[in-house]
Structures are given as C-alpha cells and as structure tokens.
Design an enzyme around this catalytic site. Structure first.
Site, PDB file in Angstrom:
ATOM      1  N   HIS A   1      22.046   7.886  11.601  1.00  0.00           N
ATOM      2  CA  HIS A   1      21.953   7.980  13.096  1.00  0.00           C
ATOM      3  C   HIS A   1      20.911   9.169  13.125  1.00  0.00           C
ATOM      4  CE1 HIS A   1      23.008   6.859  17.140  1.00  0.00           C
ATOM      5  NE2 HIS A   1      22.973   8.277  17.157  1.00  0.00           N
TER       6      HIS A   1
ATOM      7  N   ASP B   1      18.786  10.901  16.249  1.00  0.00           N
ATOM      8  CA  ASP B   1      18.977  11.111  17.666  1.00  0.00           C
ATOM      9  C   ASP B   1      17.523  11.719  18.156  1.00  0.00           C
ATOM     10  OD1 ASP B   1      21.592  10.505  18.529  1.00  0.00           O
ATOM     11  OD2 ASP B   1      22.452  12.095  17.452  1.00  0.00           O
TER      12      ASP B   1
ATOM     13  N   MET C   1      15.423  13.040  21.092  1.00  0.00           N
ATOM     14  CA  MET C   1      15.517  13.439  22.476  1.00  0.00           C
ATOM     15  C   MET C   1      14.251  14.177  23.194  1.00  0.00           C
ATOM     16  SD  MET C   1      19.498  15.317  22.362  1.00  0.00           S
ATOM     17  CE  MET C   1      20.640  14.661  21.443  1.00  0.00           C
TER      18      MET C   1
ATOM     19  N   HIS D   1      18.264   6.351  17.659  1.00  0.00           N
ATOM     20  CA  HIS D   1      18.533   6.368  18.934  1.00  0.00           C
ATOM     21  C   HIS D   1      17.583   7.145  20.011  1.00  0.00           C
ATOM     22  CE1 HIS D   1      22.040   7.933  21.661  1.00  0.00           C
ATOM     23  NE2 HIS D   1      21.439   7.096  22.303  1.00  0.00           N
TER      24      HIS D   1
ATOM     25  N   MET E   1      16.560   8.880  23.079  1.00  0.00           N
ATOM     26  CA  MET E   1      17.005   9.265  24.350  1.00  0.00           C
ATOM     27  C   MET E   1      15.761   9.723  25.122  1.00  0.00           C
ATOM     28  SD  MET E   1      20.521  11.002  23.147  1.00  0.00           S
ATOM     29  CE  MET E   1      20.054  10.726  21.269  1.00  0.00           C
TER      30      MET E   1
ATOM     31  N   PHE F   1      23.971  16.308  23.522  1.00  0.00           N
ATOM     32  CA  PHE F   1      24.200  17.307  22.613  1.00  0.00           C
ATOM     33  C   PHE F   1      25.455  16.738  21.423  1.00  0.00           C
ATOM     34  CE2 PHE F   1      22.857  18.983  26.621  1.00  0.00           C
ATOM     35  CZ  PHE F   1      22.093  20.042  26.001  1.00  0.00           C
TER      36      PHE F   1
ATOM     37  N   GLY G   1      29.586   9.388  20.172  1.00  0.00           N
ATOM     38  CA  GLY G   1      29.911  10.622  20.946  1.00  0.00           C
ATOM     39  C   GLY G   1      31.664  11.052  20.754  1.00  0.00           C
TER      40      GLY G   1
HETATM   41  C1  DX5 Z   1      24.753  12.806  21.507  1.00  0.00           C
HETATM   42  C2  DX5 Z   1      24.223  12.098  20.451  1.00  0.00           C
HETATM   43  C3  DX5 Z   1      25.139  11.829  19.433  1.00  0.00           C
HETATM   44  C4  DX5 Z   1      25.680  13.059  18.611  1.00  0.00           C
HETATM   45  C5  DX5 Z   1      27.015  12.812  18.529  1.00  0.00           C
HETATM   46  O1  DX5 Z   1      23.680  12.746  22.471  1.00  0.00           O
HETATM   47  O2  DX5 Z   1      23.607  10.782  20.650  1.00  0.00           O
HETATM   48  O3  DX5 Z   1      24.666  10.950  18.510  1.00  0.00           O
HETATM   49  O4  DX5 Z   1      25.275  13.293  17.595  1.00  0.00           O
HETATM   50  O5  DX5 Z   1      27.815  13.876  17.910  1.00  0.00           O
HETATM   51  P1  DX5 Z   1      29.240  13.948  17.980  1.00  0.00           P
HETATM   52  O6  DX5 Z   1      29.625  12.807  16.783  1.00  0.00           O
HETATM   53  O7  DX5 Z   1      29.315  15.352  17.440  1.00  0.00           O
HETATM   54  O8  DX5 Z   1      29.915  13.846  19.314  1.00  0.00           O
HETATM   55 ZN    ZN Z   2      23.115   9.241  19.119  1.00  0.00          ZN
END
Ligand code: DX5
Ligand code: ZN
Length: 228
Positions: free
Chosen positions: A36, A38, A40, A69, A71, A146, A179
């Site tokens: 995965h 992320d 941002m 993902h 964001m 986060f 999350g």
């Molecule tokens: C949060 C991210 C998640 C994050 C999850 O905005 O989209 O993918 O890495 O982290 P944990 O598992 O630590 O909540």
């Molecule tokens: Zn994510």
C-alpha cells in the site's frame, strides 16, 4: 455470493524510508499480499509523502501488486502517470472527485483496478451510481493523513452496510479498510465484511524479524472472523 480471500497490505508510510527496499522485501517475504502506497499532497490531507518516481522505483524491487492510495486533489491529472509508473490499483477519494464515474473509467482504461476511498464521515450514498465501476472500496477508519492513529469504531456499520450493498450491486468489488488495523481491531473489521486490510504501524513498528508474525496475526484473526 462472491468470496474474496483475506489480503494484507502493509502501508509503507510507516516503513523505514531510508532503507525502504529492505523493508519492502521483508514484508514480501513475510507473506504480504499487496503493498500500500500513500500519496499525499498537503492539500487534500495535511501531509506530504510520495509521488510517481517512488512507485516506479518500487516496481523494480517487488512483485507485489502496488496498491496506490491517492490522497490528492484533482487525482484525474495523475492517473496515467501512476499507471505508467507501475501501479496496479489506483484508489481516489470520492471527496476529491466531482466527476467520480469518469475518473474511475479513466483508471480502468489504463488497465489498473479502480478504487474509491471514503473518509470516515462520508456516506456510502456517494457510491450509488458507480457500482459498475468499482473494483475496490477503501473504507477509511481514520481521518487520512497520518499513520499510527486510532481506529474509529463508528465506521463499522458503514463496512457492514457496504457489504450488503455490494452483494446486490457488484459482488466482485473488494472491501478494503485503512487506518488503525491491528490484531485487536481486525476481528470486528473482518466480521463486518472487509477482506483487504491495510496496516502500517501494526507491522512496521516491529523489528523486521517479526513482520511475518505480525502479518500472520492479522491474517489469522481476520480469517477466523470473516463472514463472506
Ligand atoms: C492514512 C493512510 C494509511 C496509513 C495507515 O492516511 O492512508 O494507509 O498508513 O496507517 P496505520 O495502519 O498505522 O493506521
Ligand atoms: Zn492509505
């Protein structure tokens, strides 16, 4: 009813970024199903992370499907670039897409699987007329931005309701959760109907030698609680 296997997707947001390839290889060898990533932008969420060059580099070091993902605002501007970099799944936020059906079609045209992510406060009704385009739905169980936040329990009924809606509208769609996923929270999450489980902190906060047992612990609890 279509059955989906449990899939564990370590989130590299919590990895040791200075030694990222080592961490990625370690989770791959420890039984991860997806990786995965992320992305941002400091606009849609109050944090900045990775872009296409990282996806391209990861493509060279792992066989795992890259679950990207986004964001970011205006994700439609970057879909072809992420696909070209080697993404396998591209998930956009419904809240960032005024033309969601078009954006999902754009993702599928690249050959990638199309996903929609929903913030904890976003209702399922935003999916009502795009079920035909959904390869996966990512239910956010924290407010994105986060790693290491606490699971928001109020999202559980949303996972259950989505599971029911998909049974009628598109049983091939995978329900993913992102999350606060851990061996403690994942039982309820899997019971509600999620099968793809993103986990950052619960895996990467451990030493490398323990990734396999962390992944297995999440998988076993999910497997035991799974209803579909
Ligand atoms: C949060 C991210 C998640 C994050 C999850 O905005 O989209 O993918 O890495 O982290 P944990 O598992 O630590 O909540
Ligand atoms: Zn994510």
């Amino acid at each position: 009813m279509t059955t989906h296997p449990i899939r564990i997707a370590p989130s590299i947001l919590s990895a040791d970024l200075a030694y990222l390839a080592e961490d990625v290889l370690a989770v791959e060898q420890s039984g991860a199903d997806w990786l995965h990533v992320d992305v941002m932008d400091g606009r849609f969420v109050p944090n900045l992370t990775f872009g296409m060059p990282l996806v391209k580099s990861l493509r060279h070091v792992t066989q795992l499907p890259l679950d990207v993902h986004l964001m970011i605002v205006e994700p439609e501007r970057y879909i072809e670039a992420f696909a070209a970099a080697g993404a396998d799944h591209i998930t956009v936020h419904a809240e960032a897409c005024p033309h969601l059906e078009r954006t999902l079609a754009q993702i599928q045209e690249t050959g990638c699987k199309a996903g929609v992510a929903l913030n904890p406060s976003t209702p399922l009704s935003v999916l009502d007329y795009v079920y035909h385009r959904l390869d996966l739905v990512l239910i956010m169980t924290v407010n994105p931005g986060f790693g290491g936040q606490s699971f928001i329990k109020a999202t559980l009924p949303k996972i259950e309701q989505l599971s029911e809606k998909l049974a009628d509208n598109n049983p091939n769609t995978i329900i993913a959760v992102d999350g606060g996923v851990s061996p403690i929270t994942v039982g309820e999450i899997a019971k509600a109907g999620a099968t793809a489980l993103v986990a950052g902190n619960a895996i990467f906060s451990a030493p490398k030698e323990e990734y396999a047992e962390k992944i297995l612990a999440i998988r076993q609890v999910a497997q035991a609680a799974k209803t579909n």
